[in-house]
Structure formats: C-alpha cells, structure tokens
Design an enzyme around this catalytic site. Structure first.
Site, PDB file in Angstrom:
ATOM      1  CG  ASP A 156      12.503   7.940   8.550  1.00 24.28           C
ATOM      2  OD1 ASP A 156      12.849   8.424   9.641  1.00 24.28           O
ATOM      3  OD2 ASP A 156      13.279   7.254   7.831  1.00 24.28           O
ATOM      4  CE  LYS A 216      19.835   9.859  11.284  1.00 24.86           C
ATOM      5  NZ  LYS A 216      21.128   9.733  10.717  1.00 24.86           N
ATOM      6  CD1 TRP A 232      18.583   7.777   4.795  1.00 28.92           C
ATOM      7  CD2 TRP A 232      18.644   5.561   5.068  1.00 28.92           C
ATOM      8  NE1 TRP A 232      19.855   7.432   5.145  1.00 28.92           N
ATOM      9  CE2 TRP A 232      19.925   6.083   5.319  1.00 28.92           C
ATOM     10  CE3 TRP A 232      18.442   4.182   5.182  1.00 28.92           C
ATOM     11  CZ2 TRP A 232      21.012   5.273   5.682  1.00 28.92           C
ATOM     12  CZ3 TRP A 232      19.515   3.372   5.531  1.00 28.92           C
ATOM     13  CH2 TRP A 232      20.775   3.912   5.779  1.00 28.92           C
TER      14      TRP A 232
END
Lengths: 363, 363
Positions: free
Chosen positions: A175, A199, A105
């Site tokens: 992030d 999440k 990511w």
C-alpha cells in the site's frame, strides 16, 4: 483568485494539489480544449476522454518506470476496497499471506484479509504505538505464502519503509497511498502496488493499482465482477464508467511532475522540506519527533510538545496564521504536518518560523 | 468563457451539467467559501466538508421526499458494484430473487446476481431488442423471493417504467441511474433505489443508494467490508474517504434543482423537451422512434431513419452544428438524444430544427 489568499494545507488527505493544476482545471471547467464541454460532462467513450485516460496511464508509466508486464488500473473504492481485492485476487495458491502491521491501515488490511484465507501477522509495532517499522527476516515468512503485505508509508504515525523490505523470493504487495511518486521505487520488486490518489495524486475517488500481469485472472468464479482485477485489466479501466474527473486531475498532476523533473526532482524537493522540519525538531527544546529516526516519513511528519494543552494552542495559532490541518490523527493526538509533493517549500518554512516563534513565546 | 461557446451535449452519461453549477465550481476551484483551499484538497473530516456532505444528503431527502427510515448513501463503484452489493446484502432469506430484463444493464445485474443465489428471470423483452417493458403480474413472481429487481429507465434502448410495476407484497429494488430526479417517485414503494450519478446528478464517481434501514446489516460475515451497506450506513458514508468532489458537485446540483422548483418543475421541463422531440418523430416521414409508445423514456430518446448511412450523415451533420453524442449505443446503432435535466429546452429546439432541415434536404 490570487494564489496568496490560499492557506498552507498540511492535511493528511485529501490534501493540497499544485496551484497550476487547479488553475488549469478552473480555466477549462466549461470548455475543455475547445470541445465546448467540461471534462465532467464528457462521455467516457469519447475520443477526447480516451486521450485523457491513456495519457494519464502513459505518463504514470514514465514517472514510475513501470514495465510492460504490469497493468496500470484506475479504480474506485479507495484503499479499503483494495484491502479486499488483494486477498480475493491473490490468495489463489496456498491461500496463505503474511502481513506486516505498522499502523491502523496495515491492521485493517490484515483484518479484512482474514475473511479470505489463512492470514498471519509477520511482525507488529502495535505495542509501541507504531512508532517504528518492525524488523523481520525472510525466513520469518511462512514458506508457502501467496504474498507478503506491507504498508510502505504510515500516514497516521509518520513512519516509512526506508528501503524495500527483504522478503526473499516471496511476492510483495504494498500500500503506497501516502508516498507514491515521492521517491523512486523499483516496481519490479513488487507483485502489486496500490494507492488511493487523495494524497500525492488527485482528489479522492480514484485508486491506482499497478499489478504484474501474470497475477491477474485467478480470482474465484463467484468474485463480485468489480472486485476482479481481470475485469478492469481487459478493458483498460473502462469496464464501467471510471471516475473520469479525478482521473483527469491525476493526469494533470502527472504532467506537472514530468515538467518539474519527474520523481527524482520531486523527491529532492521532498527531502529538502522534510530536512528543514526534522532539523528543527532535532534541536527544539519543546517539540519532539514522535517516531524512530531511521523510519521517518518524508510525507507525514509527526511531533508533540508532551503537553496536550500546549499542542492545542499551537494548532489553533497555526490556523490563525493560515496553516491548517496540523492536528495529529484523532486517536493519536499531537501534531502531524503532511508535506506531500504539492506542499511548497514556503509552507514548511512558514511552519518552522511559527514553531520557533511559538517556542520562544511559550518557554 | 462565454456559455455560447458550449455545445449541446446529448451524451447518455457522463452528460451535461447545469452551466450555473460549473461556473460556481470554476469560481471556487482555488478557494471554496473563503477557506483558502479547493474542495478537492479539503480533508473529508473538516467541518467545511462535513457541511457539504450533510447538506447534499439533506437536500436529496427534500427533493425526493425520502423518509427517515431510509438511509441515503454516497458510494463508489457505479451501478456495476451495486449489481453485486444488492444480492450480497439482500439475498438473506430464501436467497431467491426475480429480475425483470429490460436491457443490457438489467441483464448484467441479473447475471451478476446469479453468483450469489437462486436468481430467475421474471420476464424479458430481449427477443424484441428491448423495445418495450415486458408486462408481468404479481403472481408471476416466485412467492418466497427476497426481492424483485427492475431497471426503471433503460438508457441504451430508451424505455422507461411509466408506473411503478405492481410486485404485490414483494420487496422492490430499482436501478434509477438514468431517471433519478426527473420525476416524482414514491420512495416507500421501494426497498432500495440506486443510481450512478453521471446522468442527472454529478460527474462519474459517486453512486447514490437509498435503502430502507431494516434491510441493512444482514450481509454474510465474509462480505468484503466496502460491499456491506452497514459499513457506510453506520458512518454517514464516511467509513473511508468518500469521492468528495463528485459529492460536492451533486450537492450543488441538488441546490440548483431546489432553487428551480424541485423535482415537480424539473419533470415538467423534461416533459416539455421530450414532447417536442417525440412530437416531431411522430409526424416525421424520415425519423422513426425506436420503442413502444407507452414505454417511452423522457431521458433517452431513440430513433432511426432505417438507413445506417443516412443515420451517420445525420450524426456527423449534427456535430458540425454543435450537437454532440447523438449516435445510438454501439451495439444498437441509430440515434439517441439524451435529454437529461440539465439539457436546456434550447438544445432540443436546435435538434428538432436541424432534423426538419435534414429531412427536407435528404428526401
């Protein structure tokens, strides 16, 4: 529906949510708080919905101790849209940014940012399959960058920044999709934090952005209106219809966390769960942790037997026992147990008990 | 929860959903189809979720008779993000487009598009407060435009294109947010159709895009990755985590529509509801419809008494009777009854009965 018919869901995201929140959502599905309508049906301009979104923001501010000089935004498009919005909005000075590459990511965020400015890799652990967080010194950062970007917890590989990296006086962007609300963080050390909610927070479809107010409003004039943080900041995340239902669930999760001791107590429970599993991995003859000890994630715990066939057998057996989504990421293999906030200790206890049994039976 | 505790919700969006769908969502909130998990918790890569999103696409294709040479995408960001994505992806030839201005949203779409090319107004009814759909001839369109953009149903004002406008050989793009699935449309007459789901389809947070395949893949190289239709088309709307729960509800609405006769039968029910309300408006001495008769919307029915104080009294009284969200858009005033697919006939009957009573009591 009895709770005991539920599985232990170790999915990396979307992932398990608190049973109490799901029960409340089910109970008020046709009639929220006496309004005679579902939250899904509610005008986002109604007094009732306004209360829901304002409470969600207020409670997130309390949980994370977010100062008044930061906006809290509830957006759509996931981390992927943030990969573009961050450089579009923040590359406004030198148009340079440095990225720490700690996983897929982080790399995607970097690649996307190269479309919008002079973006460089600060350090990378790609050659070692991202099994650790690479070290860097503040002087490794180009002196005139607009920001430094990091991924605080790497969902796929199971690594985590166990302290806020020292970037000197530079602006830090993180992030935090897979670790938000699992540990206390000093928000003031960051210019911008973003997190896809699927999440630790809510179902997929809402992204949290926490951004220092002075950084907003500098996007180029031809920026797509949805991609300018100022669009949303000016309107309290209500420039256009927000993802109302995911925000409502996020709000219920925030209330649940506050009721259960806030982030500090949540973190203690997360440490207890992680210690149980890492403790077993450290003594097991069969299962080996996949990443450097000092960079271990509390949220995504990765391990292997070293034998892909044995891994498969383990994962299939776990599923039969009601423990699902233990396979590692599709390009990585092995196992990954995601132990997000809503995973109960009982889930990890059941997993470790099964690992012990499996190890004994497959010596 | 007894259904009869529910209000009649005339909200313009987010708006009422079929009770049967809400009841199913509530019943399987903690355990979807024996999986032991909520759809909100389900990995978007799981076999179960794959089935949900594939069925949703398949059933939408059946309902709208969408040919194989069109992609069906489930995106985030609402109509607002489409206002940017349409020009970014389709202004690839002359970089010209003509926009029909029929309301606030059409105007916002136009203003956004001006960032990305040579965009002109084809015709506008703004000077008459958007009370009709302006006429134009194919020869009014600039000959080399990449596309013509229309808003098929104008939620705020209550007007609707009662036939597909003749654009000659030009590519037609339509915002169908507030009328999708309320009438049969010939998809092949359009290059691209988009619709925020929060009116006829689902809770807010998912946007449907139906786009001819040959139009996809021409966005400039520096397009934010989320804003390129090709990103999503290549991955079946699963490039990144989609808004899983809103898509699941959309899928349940599609099944419900198919079970109840598809779009044809839905349209007949919508016509019956609209005729009942417009019929009363046409004979009332007090309530007057707000828009041209030939351009009336089946979905958003706007009317006034001519006296703002009387309007207020009417709206407040309706609320006491369990009929909510009847106030006109905040910049327009008067009344608006949104009679989307999921509004039962009983809701419109109750509204008309109250209007008659109100008119008699306030002569």
């Amino acid at each position: 529906m009895a709770t005991n018919e539920r599985v232990f869901n170790f999915s990396a995201g979307p992932s398990t949510l608190p049973v109490e929140v799901l029960e409340k959502a089910a109970a008020e599905m046709l009639n929220y708080d006496g309004t005679g309508e579902s939250v899904m049906e509610m005008s986002h301009r109604s007094a009732e919905y306004k209360q829901i979104i304002e409470d969600a923001e207020k409670n997130l501010r309390t949980l994370m101790n977010i100062p008044d000089d930061y906006y809290v935004l509830f957006l759509q498009g996931g981390g992927t849209l943030q990969f573009s919005m961050v450089p579009i909005n923040l590359l406004t000075g030198s148009k340079k940014a440095d990225y720490l590459i700690t996983g897929n990511w982080a790399k995607k965020a970097y690649e996307e940012a190269t479309k919008f400015g002079d973006v460089k890799i600060l350090a990378s652990s790609e050659e070692d399959n991202y099994s650790y967080i690479p070290k860097f010194k503040p002087e490794d950062i180009r002196p005139d960058v607009d920001y430094v970007h990091i991924c605080y917890n790497n969902t796929i590989f199971g690594t985590h920044c166990n302290e806020v990296p020292d970037v000197g006086d530079h602006l830090l962007v993180a992030d935090m999709s897979s670790c938000i609300l699992s540990e206390e963080v000093d928000v003031t050390k960051f210019g911008l934090i973003y997190a896809g909610a699927q999440k630790n927070v809510a179902p997929a479809g809402v992204t949290i952005v926490i951004v220092r107010k002075d950084l907003v409003g500098k996007a180029p004039a031809n920026t797509p209106v949805y991609l300018d943080y100022a669009t949303h900041a000016k309107k309290g995340s209500m420039y256009n219809t927000p993802p109302c239902y995911p925000i409502y669930i996020a709000g219920e999760v925030f209330k649940y966390l506050l009721k259960n001791g806030g982030v500090k107590a949540t973190h203690e429970r997360d440490v207890e769960k992680a210690n149980l599993l890492y403790g077993y991995l450290d003594k097991s003859e069969m299962f080996k942790p996949s990443v450097a000890k000092e960079d271990r994630s509390l949220m995504n715990i990765t391990f292997v037997t070293g034998d892909p066939e044995l891994d498969k057998k383990f994962i299939a057996g776990a599923k039969e026992q009601g423990m699902i989504n233990l396979a590692g990421y599709r390009t990585v293999g092995g196992m990954r147990a995601s132990t997000y906030n809503a995973m109960p200790l009982e889930g990890v206890e059941a997993l470790v008990a099964y690992m012990e049994k499996f190890e004994n039976e497959n010596k």
